[in-house]
Scaffold this motif. Structure first.
Motif, PDB file in Angstrom:
ATOM      1  N   PRO A 243     -23.561   7.733   4.601  1.00  0.00           N
ATOM      2  CA  PRO A 243     -22.411   8.607   4.329  1.00  0.00           C
ATOM      3  C   PRO A 243     -21.549   8.874   5.554  1.00  0.00           C
ATOM      4  CG  PRO A 243     -24.445   9.879   4.414  1.00  0.00           C
ATOM      5  CD  PRO A 243     -24.847   8.438   4.453  1.00  0.00           C
ATOM      6  N   HIS A 244     -22.027   8.489   6.720  1.00  0.00           N
ATOM      7  CA  HIS A 244     -21.267   8.716   7.947  1.00  0.00           C
ATOM      8  C   HIS A 244     -20.358   7.545   8.307  1.00  0.00           C
ATOM      9  CE1 HIS A 244     -23.706  12.268   8.519  1.00  0.00           C
ATOM     10  NE2 HIS A 244     -24.808  11.544   8.447  1.00  0.00           N
ATOM     11  N   THR A 245     -20.394   6.475   7.512  1.00  0.00           N
ATOM     12  CA  THR A 245     -19.529   5.327   7.778  1.00  0.00           C
ATOM     13  C   THR A 245     -18.396   5.294   6.758  1.00  0.00           C
ATOM     14  OG1 THR A 245     -20.814   3.833   6.358  1.00  0.00           O
ATOM     15  CG2 THR A 245     -21.477   4.005   8.671  1.00  0.00           C
ATOM     16  N   PRO A 246     -17.275   4.648   7.096  1.00  0.00           N
ATOM     17  CA  PRO A 246     -16.163   4.567   6.138  1.00  0.00           C
ATOM     18  C   PRO A 246     -16.569   3.863   4.847  1.00  0.00           C
ATOM     19  CG  PRO A 246     -15.446   3.932   8.339  1.00  0.00           C
ATOM     20  CD  PRO A 246     -16.936   4.050   8.402  1.00  0.00           C
ATOM     21  N   LEU A 247     -16.035   4.335   3.729  1.00  0.00           N
ATOM     22  CA  LEU A 247     -16.172   3.673   2.438  1.00  0.00           C
ATOM     23  C   LEU A 247     -14.777   3.205   2.041  1.00  0.00           C
ATOM     24  CD1 LEU A 247     -18.257   4.874  -0.626  1.00  0.00           C
ATOM     25  CD2 LEU A 247     -16.117   3.626  -0.867  1.00  0.00           C
ATOM     26  N   VAL A 248     -14.598   1.893   2.005  1.00  0.00           N
ATOM     27  CA  VAL A 248     -13.284   1.289   1.774  1.00  0.00           C
ATOM     28  C   VAL A 248     -13.315   0.548   0.444  1.00  0.00           C
ATOM     29  CG1 VAL A 248     -11.592  -0.368   2.624  1.00  0.00           C
ATOM     30  CG2 VAL A 248     -12.868   1.067   4.242  1.00  0.00           C
ATOM     31  N   GLY A 249     -12.410   0.901  -0.447  1.00  0.00           N
ATOM     32  CA  GLY A 249     -12.357   0.246  -1.739  1.00  0.00           C
ATOM     33  C   GLY A 249     -11.313  -0.857  -1.778  1.00  0.00           C
ATOM     34  N   PHE A 250     -11.539  -1.847  -2.645  1.00  0.00           N
ATOM     35  CA  PHE A 250     -10.526  -2.867  -2.906  1.00  0.00           C
ATOM     36  C   PHE A 250     -10.402  -3.058  -4.411  1.00  0.00           C
ATOM     37  CE2 PHE A 250     -14.457  -5.326  -2.577  1.00  0.00           C
ATOM     38  CZ  PHE A 250     -14.369  -6.204  -3.646  1.00  0.00           C
ATOM     39  N   GLY A 251      -9.210  -3.407  -4.854  1.00  0.00           N
ATOM     40  CA  GLY A 251      -8.997  -3.620  -6.278  1.00  0.00           C
ATOM     41  C   GLY A 251      -7.595  -4.112  -6.551  1.00  0.00           C
ATOM     42  N   LEU A 252      -7.318  -4.401  -7.798  1.00  0.00           N
ATOM     43  CA  LEU A 252      -6.053  -5.004  -8.195  1.00  0.00           C
ATOM     44  C   LEU A 252      -4.970  -3.975  -8.498  1.00  0.00           C
ATOM     45  CD1 LEU A 252      -7.400  -7.880 -10.485  1.00  0.00           C
ATOM     46  CD2 LEU A 252      -7.027  -7.872  -8.007  1.00  0.00           C
ATOM     47  N   ARG A 253      -5.249  -2.703  -8.297  1.00  0.00           N
ATOM     48  CA  ARG A 253      -4.272  -1.653  -8.552  1.00  0.00           C
ATOM     49  C   ARG A 253      -3.534  -1.297  -7.261  1.00  0.00           C
ATOM     50  NH1 ARG A 253      -8.816   3.162  -8.974  1.00  0.00           N
ATOM     51  NH2 ARG A 253      -8.834   3.702  -6.739  1.00  0.00           N
ATOM     52  N   THR A 254      -2.549  -0.435  -7.383  1.00  0.00           N
ATOM     53  CA  THR A 254      -1.855   0.090  -6.209  1.00  0.00           C
ATOM     54  C   THR A 254      -2.844   0.894  -5.371  1.00  0.00           C
ATOM     55  OG1 THR A 254       0.243   0.208  -7.391  1.00  0.00           O
ATOM     56  CG2 THR A 254       0.022   1.552  -5.398  1.00  0.00           C
ATOM     57  N   ARG A 256      -4.737   3.490  -2.941  1.00  0.00           N
ATOM     58  CA  ARG A 256      -4.656   4.840  -2.396  1.00  0.00           C
ATOM     59  C   ARG A 256      -5.059   4.773  -0.919  1.00  0.00           C
ATOM     60  NH1 ARG A 256      -7.923   6.126  -7.392  1.00  0.00           N
ATOM     61  NH2 ARG A 256      -6.424   6.809  -8.970  1.00  0.00           N
ATOM     62  N   PRO A 257      -4.879   5.866  -0.173  1.00  0.00           N
ATOM     63  CA  PRO A 257      -5.380   5.872   1.210  1.00  0.00           C
ATOM     64  C   PRO A 257      -6.868   5.526   1.252  1.00  0.00           C
ATOM     65  CG  PRO A 257      -3.954   7.759   0.848  1.00  0.00           C
ATOM     66  CD  PRO A 257      -4.136   7.109  -0.492  1.00  0.00           C
ATOM     67  N   GLY A 258      -7.240   4.643   2.183  1.00  0.00           N
ATOM     68  CA  GLY A 258      -8.618   4.186   2.283  1.00  0.00           C
ATOM     69  C   GLY A 258      -8.941   2.990   1.419  1.00  0.00           C
ATOM     70  N   GLU A 259      -7.918   2.348   0.844  1.00  0.00           N
ATOM     71  CA  GLU A 259      -8.139   1.221  -0.053  1.00  0.00           C
ATOM     72  C   GLU A 259      -7.241   0.034   0.297  1.00  0.00           C
ATOM     73  OE1 GLU A 259      -9.046   4.038  -3.985  1.00  0.00           O
ATOM     74  OE2 GLU A 259      -7.337   2.654  -3.993  1.00  0.00           O
ATOM     75  N   LEU A 260      -7.637  -1.150  -0.191  1.00  0.00           N
ATOM     76  CA  LEU A 260      -6.782  -2.333  -0.206  1.00  0.00           C
ATOM     77  C   LEU A 260      -6.486  -2.661  -1.654  1.00  0.00           C
ATOM     78  CD1 LEU A 260      -8.549  -2.593   2.537  1.00  0.00           C
ATOM     79  CD2 LEU A 260      -7.734  -4.959   2.532  1.00  0.00           C
ATOM     80  N   GLY A 261      -5.254  -3.075  -1.938  1.00  0.00           N
ATOM     81  CA  GLY A 261      -4.915  -3.361  -3.313  1.00  0.00           C
ATOM     82  C   GLY A 261      -3.666  -4.204  -3.440  1.00  0.00           C
ATOM     83  N   VAL A 262      -3.027  -4.134  -4.599  1.00  0.00           N
ATOM     84  CA  VAL A 262      -1.883  -4.982  -4.922  1.00  0.00           C
ATOM     85  C   VAL A 262      -0.700  -4.098  -5.311  1.00  0.00           C
ATOM     86  CG1 VAL A 262      -1.011  -6.801  -6.430  1.00  0.00           C
ATOM     87  CG2 VAL A 262      -3.408  -6.830  -5.694  1.00  0.00           C
ATOM     88  N   VAL A 263       0.449  -4.354  -4.699  1.00  0.00           N
ATOM     89  CA  VAL A 263       1.701  -3.697  -5.042  1.00  0.00           C
ATOM     90  C   VAL A 263       2.693  -4.792  -5.421  1.00  0.00           C
ATOM     91  CG1 VAL A 263       3.579  -2.229  -4.267  1.00  0.00           C
ATOM     92  CG2 VAL A 263       1.254  -1.774  -3.477  1.00  0.00           C
ATOM     93  N   GLU A 264       3.039  -4.850  -6.703  1.00  0.00           N
ATOM     94  CA  GLU A 264       3.858  -5.945  -7.236  1.00  0.00           C
ATOM     95  C   GLU A 264       3.191  -7.276  -6.895  1.00  0.00           C
ATOM     96  OE1 GLU A 264       7.831  -5.167  -5.856  1.00  0.00           O
ATOM     97  OE2 GLU A 264       8.092  -3.505  -7.249  1.00  0.00           O
ATOM     98  N   ASP A 265       3.793  -8.089  -5.998  1.00  0.00           N
ATOM     99  CA  ASP A 265       3.150  -9.375  -5.688  1.00  0.00           C
ATOM    100  C   ASP A 265       2.577  -9.392  -4.278  1.00  0.00           C
ATOM    101  OD1 ASP A 265       5.518  -9.387  -4.288  1.00  0.00           O
ATOM    102  OD2 ASP A 265       5.890 -11.537  -4.595  1.00  0.00           O
ATOM    103  N   LEU A 266       2.300  -8.219  -3.715  1.00  0.00           N
ATOM    104  CA  LEU A 266       1.814  -8.131  -2.339  1.00  0.00           C
ATOM    105  C   LEU A 266       0.377  -7.626  -2.279  1.00  0.00           C
ATOM    106  CD1 LEU A 266       4.893  -6.450  -0.610  1.00  0.00           C
ATOM    107  CD2 LEU A 266       4.364  -8.900  -0.759  1.00  0.00           C
ATOM    108  N   LEU A 267      -0.417  -8.194  -1.379  1.00  0.00           N
ATOM    109  CA  LEU A 267      -1.721  -7.658  -1.014  1.00  0.00           C
ATOM    110  C   LEU A 267      -1.500  -6.678   0.131  1.00  0.00           C
ATOM    111  CD1 LEU A 267      -2.462 -10.226  -2.626  1.00  0.00           C
ATOM    112  CD2 LEU A 267      -4.415 -10.520  -1.094  1.00  0.00           C
ATOM    113  N   VAL A 268      -1.977  -5.448  -0.036  1.00  0.00           N
ATOM    114  CA  VAL A 268      -1.613  -4.356   0.855  1.00  0.00           C
ATOM    115  C   VAL A 268      -2.858  -3.624   1.346  1.00  0.00           C
ATOM    116  CG1 VAL A 268      -0.417  -2.126   0.957  1.00  0.00           C
ATOM    117  CG2 VAL A 268       0.647  -4.057  -0.217  1.00  0.00           C
ATOM    118  N   ASP A 269      -2.829  -3.221   2.617  1.00  0.00           N
ATOM    119  CA  ASP A 269      -3.918  -2.480   3.256  1.00  0.00           C
ATOM    120  C   ASP A 269      -3.481  -1.042   3.530  1.00  0.00           C
ATOM    121  OD1 ASP A 269      -5.933  -1.446   4.843  1.00  0.00           O
ATOM    122  OD2 ASP A 269      -5.588  -2.806   6.527  1.00  0.00           O
ATOM    123  N   ARG A 270      -4.219  -0.078   2.940  1.00  0.00           N
ATOM    124  CA  ARG A 270      -4.007   1.338   3.259  1.00  0.00           C
ATOM    125  C   ARG A 270      -5.298   1.963   3.784  1.00  0.00           C
ATOM    126  NH1 ARG A 270      -0.932   5.105  -0.842  1.00  0.00           N
ATOM    127  NH2 ARG A 270      -0.860   6.339   1.098  1.00  0.00           N
TER     128      ARG A 270
END
Length: 478
Positions: A243-254, A256-270
């Motif tokens: 629980p003391h390390t970052p938890l980073v999510g990825f998915g095909l949705r837009t 949120r902060p702390g996630e990687l995802g897709v915005v229109e046709d872009l792969l994006v890192d937040r």
């Protein structure tokens, strides 16, 4: 002459039993000998395949026992091949004697160079593609990186210095549930669980222990990379991770902060940006992902998250995807004949993989069947029913697929193929009959998809042969 360590190591003088002479066995033996261990190798086989390997290892200084698998009387440690089940007599005897049992990955971790960084990938499907993508991203960033595991290079070989004393600085490590089961001190810098679906349940004794074996990759200090669309991936990170390390999510949705995802046709890192709350980094476009199937975009995001966890630049993520060459038989376009596309996904050897492949095309003539290994196919067929033009079934367990299609897709025409067509030309195989049946069902604009959802060994040597024969049959149509 074999090279042996001239300095004391934790394995110097240790009496080690290596169980099995499979792919991982010989590299394990050589490493242990180099570290001064006293090695006994056991393998139940005694044939022309294993004897030359045994002779080489004996010449290097190991004691080799073929045709039986006894636990040596004096044994301080057992290093098992990944596929050996915990209830194997030798491993049971080791447990009863209080002898530690580890696997090749755990051994590699214990002897790896101190400055070598590991980025780990596990899951039911997509591991090989993801570590290959990750390797390409790392190299595009100028890192001395290597993909290891079930991708050609055993992890043991990647921790041994070469003739010049050099070693890869970053490893993209593909890990199976077997390897994780036999690991106890593994601590990757970052790890991703791509997905969890029923597989190898006979080995692990059920879905829960299978998933928990995967979850051990989220070790203390390990950055947790999770698939937001997969409940098990998130659950394992939250329940078994640090629980003391970052938890980073990825998915095909837009994202949120702390996630990687897709915005229109872009792969994006937040997640790995200076200000995730209000800023984002563009990593690549969907067109950079080959093939651009949804589950493959998820693989690319997982690889990007692992790469970004050690500071790989956004431009290097895109350059890595551009340089990445998909492995054979993984959603591989074969040809277009009479307006119908033919796609080889012979690597889809379980229902979860087949579902991902089917989700990438519509409408589909589906070629399926083989050895289902006890897997349930009702959910797969129900989810794919609306996109099916027809189905061609092969293999030992095709009746179970036929029954599922009759229940969940009763209007879909089904053809069963048992063998080559009568009077087929010389050189034609069962796949010629399969492809011909699929071509009869298909219409212009359709995709004929080989995504068997089953293992291949009932009719073919392996899944690559199944895919190769499919492609050859398609080209004979053209």
């Amino acid at each position: 002459m074999p090279h042996h360590s001239t300095t004391s190591t934790p394995f110097t003088g240790l009496r080690v039993c290596v169980a099995g002479l499979g792919v991982s066995g010989p590299p394990v033996v050589r490493l242990l000998l180099e570290h001064g261990a006293r090695v006994t190798v056991v393998d139940g086989r005694d044939d022309d395949t294993v004897r030359p390997v045994a002779a080489e290892l004996a010449a290097a200084g190991a004691e080799v026992v073929l045709g039986a698998t006894p636990l040596p009387d004096a044994c301080d440690l057992v290093v098992t091949s990944p596929g050996w089940r915990p209830d194997s007599p030798l491993l049971v005897a080791a447990a009863e004697a209080g002898t530690e049992v580890i696997g090749d990955v755990e051994l590699a971790w214990r002897v790896k160079p101190a400055d070598q960084l590991w980025l780990a990938v596990t899951g039911t499907n997509g591991k090989t593609t993801t570590v290959r993508m990750l390797e390409a991203m790392l190299r595009a960033d100028g890192r001395d990186a290597l993909a290891v595991g079930n991708v050609g290079t055993p992890v043991i070989d990647a921790v041994r210095p070469d003739a010049d004393g050099r070693h890869p600085r970053v490893l993209a490590v593909e890990l199976s549930s077997f390897q994780l089961h036999w690991s106890s001190s593994l601590r990757p810098h970052a790890a991703a669980v791509l997905n969890i679906a029923p597989d190898h349940l006979d080995w692990h004794g059920g879905l829960e222990p299978y998933a928990r074996a995967k979850g051990t990759v989220f070790a203390p200090g390990t950055v947790r990379i999770v698939n937001l669309a997969d409940p098990w991936s998130v659950r394992l990170a939250e329940e078994d991770g640090d629980p003391h390390t970052p938890l980073v999510g990825f998915g095909l949705r837009t994202p949120r902060p702390g996630e990687l995802g897709v915005v229109e046709d872009l792969l994006v890192d937040r997640a790995f940006t200076e200000d995730p709350a209000s800023g984002a980094e563009e990593l690549a476009t969907l067109a950079d992902v080959r093939p651009p199937a949804p589950h493959n975009v998820a693989n690319a995001l997982a690889a990007a998250a692992l790469a970004r966890s050690i500071g790989v630049a956004p431009a290097s993520v895109r350059a890595g995807l551009a340089a990445f060459a998909p492995e054979p038989h993984r959603i591989a376009y074969v040809a277009s004949v009479a307006g119908v596309d033919y796609v080889d996904d012979s690597k889809a050897t379980n229902p979860h993989a087949a579902a991902a492949s089917l989700g990438a095309y519509e409408p589909v003539v589906w070629i399926a069947g083989g050895l289902l290994k006890g897997a349930d196919v009702d959910g797969l067929v129900a989810s794919a029913a609306a996109r099916l033009r027809g189905a061609v079934l092969i293999g030992a367990d095709r009746a179970r697929l036929r029954d599922a299609l009759a229940e969940h897709a009763p209007g879909v025409p089904v053809v069963e193929v048992e063998g080559p067509a009568a009077g087929a030309p010389e050189g034609h195989t069962v796949m010629d009959a399969v492809v011909a049946a699929a071509a009869d069902l298909a219409r212009e604009g359709d995709t004929v998809l080989l995504a068997p959802a089953a293992a291949s060994m009932d009719m073919f040597a392996n899944y690559p042969e199944r895919g190769r024969l499919f492609a050859e049959a398609v080209h004979r149509l053209d």
